[in-house]
Design a protein around this motif. Structure first.
Motif, mmCIF file in Angstrom:
data_model
loop_
_atom_site.group_PDB
_atom_site.id
_atom_site.type_symbol
_atom_site.label_atom_id
_atom_site.label_comp_id
_atom_site.label_asym_id
_atom_site.label_seq_id
_atom_site.Cartn_x
_atom_site.Cartn_y
_atom_site.Cartn_z
ATOM 1 N N ARG A 218 51.385 45.698 35.391
ATOM 2 C CA ARG A 218 52.143 44.385 35.694
ATOM 3 C C ARG A 218 51.590 43.948 36.771
ATOM 4 N NH1 ARG A 218 55.535 43.495 39.442
ATOM 5 N NH2 ARG A 218 55.973 45.693 39.976
ATOM 6 N N ARG A 219 51.355 44.405 37.866
ATOM 7 C CA ARG A 219 50.842 43.789 38.965
ATOM 8 C C ARG A 219 49.254 43.194 38.674
ATOM 9 N NH1 ARG A 219 52.134 47.642 44.229
ATOM 10 N NH2 ARG A 219 50.561 46.113 45.237
ATOM 11 N N THR A 220 48.694 44.054 38.034
ATOM 12 C CA THR A 220 47.128 43.459 37.903
ATOM 13 C C THR A 220 47.378 42.129 36.789
ATOM 14 O OG1 THR A 220 46.907 45.030 36.057
ATOM 15 C CG2 THR A 220 45.830 45.657 38.155
ATOM 16 N N ALA A 221 48.229 42.245 36.058
ATOM 17 C CA ALA A 221 48.264 41.214 35.002
ATOM 18 C C ALA A 221 48.903 39.767 35.707
ATOM 19 C CB ALA A 221 49.327 41.411 34.105
ATOM 20 N N GLU A 222 49.436 39.990 36.942
ATOM 21 C CA GLU A 222 50.093 38.843 37.768
ATOM 22 C C GLU A 222 49.119 38.287 38.705
ATOM 23 O OE1 GLU A 222 53.334 40.623 39.855
ATOM 24 O OE2 GLU A 222 54.623 40.518 38.021
ATOM 25 N N VAL A 223 47.715 39.256 38.642
ATOM 26 C CA VAL A 223 46.653 38.519 39.482
ATOM 27 C C VAL A 223 46.084 37.468 38.771
ATOM 28 C CG1 VAL A 223 44.491 39.021 40.568
ATOM 29 C CG2 VAL A 223 46.671 40.621 40.978
ATOM 30 N N PRO A 224 45.792 36.076 39.317
ATOM 31 C CA PRO A 224 44.989 35.213 38.526
ATOM 32 C C PRO A 224 43.659 35.759 38.029
ATOM 33 C CG PRO A 224 46.064 34.308 40.399
ATOM 34 C CD PRO A 224 46.361 35.756 40.605
ATOM 35 N N GLU A 225 43.335 35.396 36.841
ATOM 36 C CA GLU A 225 42.173 35.989 36.483
ATOM 37 C C GLU A 225 40.710 35.627 37.096
ATOM 38 O OE1 GLU A 225 39.787 35.800 32.052
ATOM 39 O OE2 GLU A 225 41.520 34.986 32.421
ATOM 40 N N HIS A 226 40.744 34.763 37.736
ATOM 41 C CA HIS A 226 39.757 34.483 38.683
ATOM 42 C C HIS A 226 39.678 35.088 39.963
ATOM 43 C CE1 HIS A 226 42.622 31.364 40.043
ATOM 44 N NE2 HIS A 226 42.132 31.429 41.111
ATOM 45 N N HIS A 227 40.683 35.757 40.105
ATOM 46 C CA HIS A 227 40.805 36.662 41.313
ATOM 47 C C HIS A 227 40.760 37.887 40.896
ATOM 48 C CE1 HIS A 227 41.129 33.440 44.171
ATOM 49 N NE2 HIS A 227 42.323 32.829 43.801
ATOM 50 N N ARG A 228 40.795 38.550 39.796
ATOM 51 C CA ARG A 228 40.993 39.782 39.301
ATOM 52 C C ARG A 228 39.565 40.615 39.329
ATOM 53 N NH1 ARG A 228 43.610 39.628 33.774
ATOM 54 N NH2 ARG A 228 45.028 38.236 34.890
ATOM 55 N N THR A 229 39.324 40.992 40.483
ATOM 56 C CA THR A 229 38.043 41.377 40.752
ATOM 57 C C THR A 229 38.041 42.873 40.704
ATOM 58 O OG1 THR A 229 38.052 41.418 43.154
ATOM 59 C CG2 THR A 229 36.861 39.490 42.059
ATOM 60 N N ARG A 230 37.070 43.720 40.497
ATOM 61 C CA ARG A 230 37.162 45.192 40.625
ATOM 62 C C ARG A 230 37.742 45.708 42.081
ATOM 63 N NH1 ARG A 230 34.592 49.505 38.407
ATOM 64 N NH2 ARG A 230 35.763 51.400 39.124
ATOM 65 N N GLN A 231 37.390 44.955 42.831
ATOM 66 C CA GLN A 231 37.890 45.288 44.413
ATOM 67 C C GLN A 231 39.538 45.042 44.494
ATOM 68 O OE1 GLN A 231 36.236 43.050 47.711
ATOM 69 N NE2 GLN A 231 37.003 44.282 49.220
ATOM 70 N N ALA A 232 39.735 43.955 43.896
ATOM 71 C CA ALA A 232 41.238 43.842 43.876
ATOM 72 C C ALA A 232 42.103 44.550 43.054
ATOM 73 C CB ALA A 232 41.504 42.091 43.514
#
Length: 230
Positions: free
Chosen positions: A141-155
């Protein structure tokens, strides 16, 4: 040290269980290496311990599977390709070929201690699995809520590390990361009897199908006891 080119396993089920374990490791890392330690037994047989690394989030957990051997000429300690080892498993013949050694990764040089383990409790497997599944759902759920352009491996790793570093309510002293690793590698089976232990900076969760171990800080020592897990 004597290194054999083939090991005879106690029975076909041992071969099947080892193949399943290696297959799961390779799903996480197709280039995975495993460290093998084999020792003769007093009954003329022996035990082989297979150590693999599960790269979960920014940290890692060691998964350990032991298998009973029908016989062993001498002790063995080497690091090999997990893929080549899987290819060498002869399930019908209950045998295992030993591939040529490879240069071991850093984790293979520092394994959990052989002794000094203090029991932390026997968490019910149903409660442990429930906590893991709830945490997995939160992670998705939390990873899906991160905007795709900010969904880096680090994030993504940061979210994973925050969740899996939490204490496991079902076993005081263990982080959720240990239970997550045991679930991911297939050790948390229905009805399984679990046991948690600590030795210095090392933590361990045991199940009939295998164990997972992780360090909370730098810890001396090498080698996990090679007692059959079932």
């Amino acid at each position: 040290m004597t290194v054999q080119t083939r090991l005879d396993l106690a029975d076909r089920q041992e071969a099947a269980d080892l193949a399943a374990f290696l297959g799961r490791l390779l799903r996480f890392d197709r280039a995975a290496a495993v460290r093998l330690q084999a020792v003769p037994g007093a009954d003329g047989g022996g035990v082989l311990a297979v150590f693999g690394r599960l790269p979960l989030g920014g940290s890692a957990v060691l998964a350990v599977r032991t298998v009973r051997l029908a016989g062993l000429d001498g002790s063995a300690d080497l690091t090999v390709s997990a893929g080549q080892l899987l290819e060498s498993v002869d399930e019908p013949g209950a045998g295992l070929g030993l591939p040529a050694p490879v240069t071991g990764p850093a984790w293979a040089g520092l394994l959990p201690p052989r002794s000094g383990w203090r029991p932390l409790g026997r968490p019910p497997v149903e409660r442990v699995v429930g906590e893991v599944l709830a945490a997995v759902a939160e992670f998705k759920r939390r990873t899906a809520e991160v905007p795709e352009h900010h969904r880096t491996r680090q994030a993504v790793d940061a979210i994973a590390d925050e969740i899996w570093s939490r204490p496991l309510a079902a076993a005081e002293g263990l982080p959720l990361r240990a239970a997550h690793a045991a679930h991911a590698i297939g050790f948390l089976r229905p009805g399984a009897e679990l046991a948690a232990h600590r030795a210095g900076a090392w933590l361990r969760l045991d199940a009939p199908a295998g164990s997972v171990a992780l360090r909370t800080a730098a810890a001396p020592g090498a080698g996990l006891g090679l007692s059959p897990l079932r």
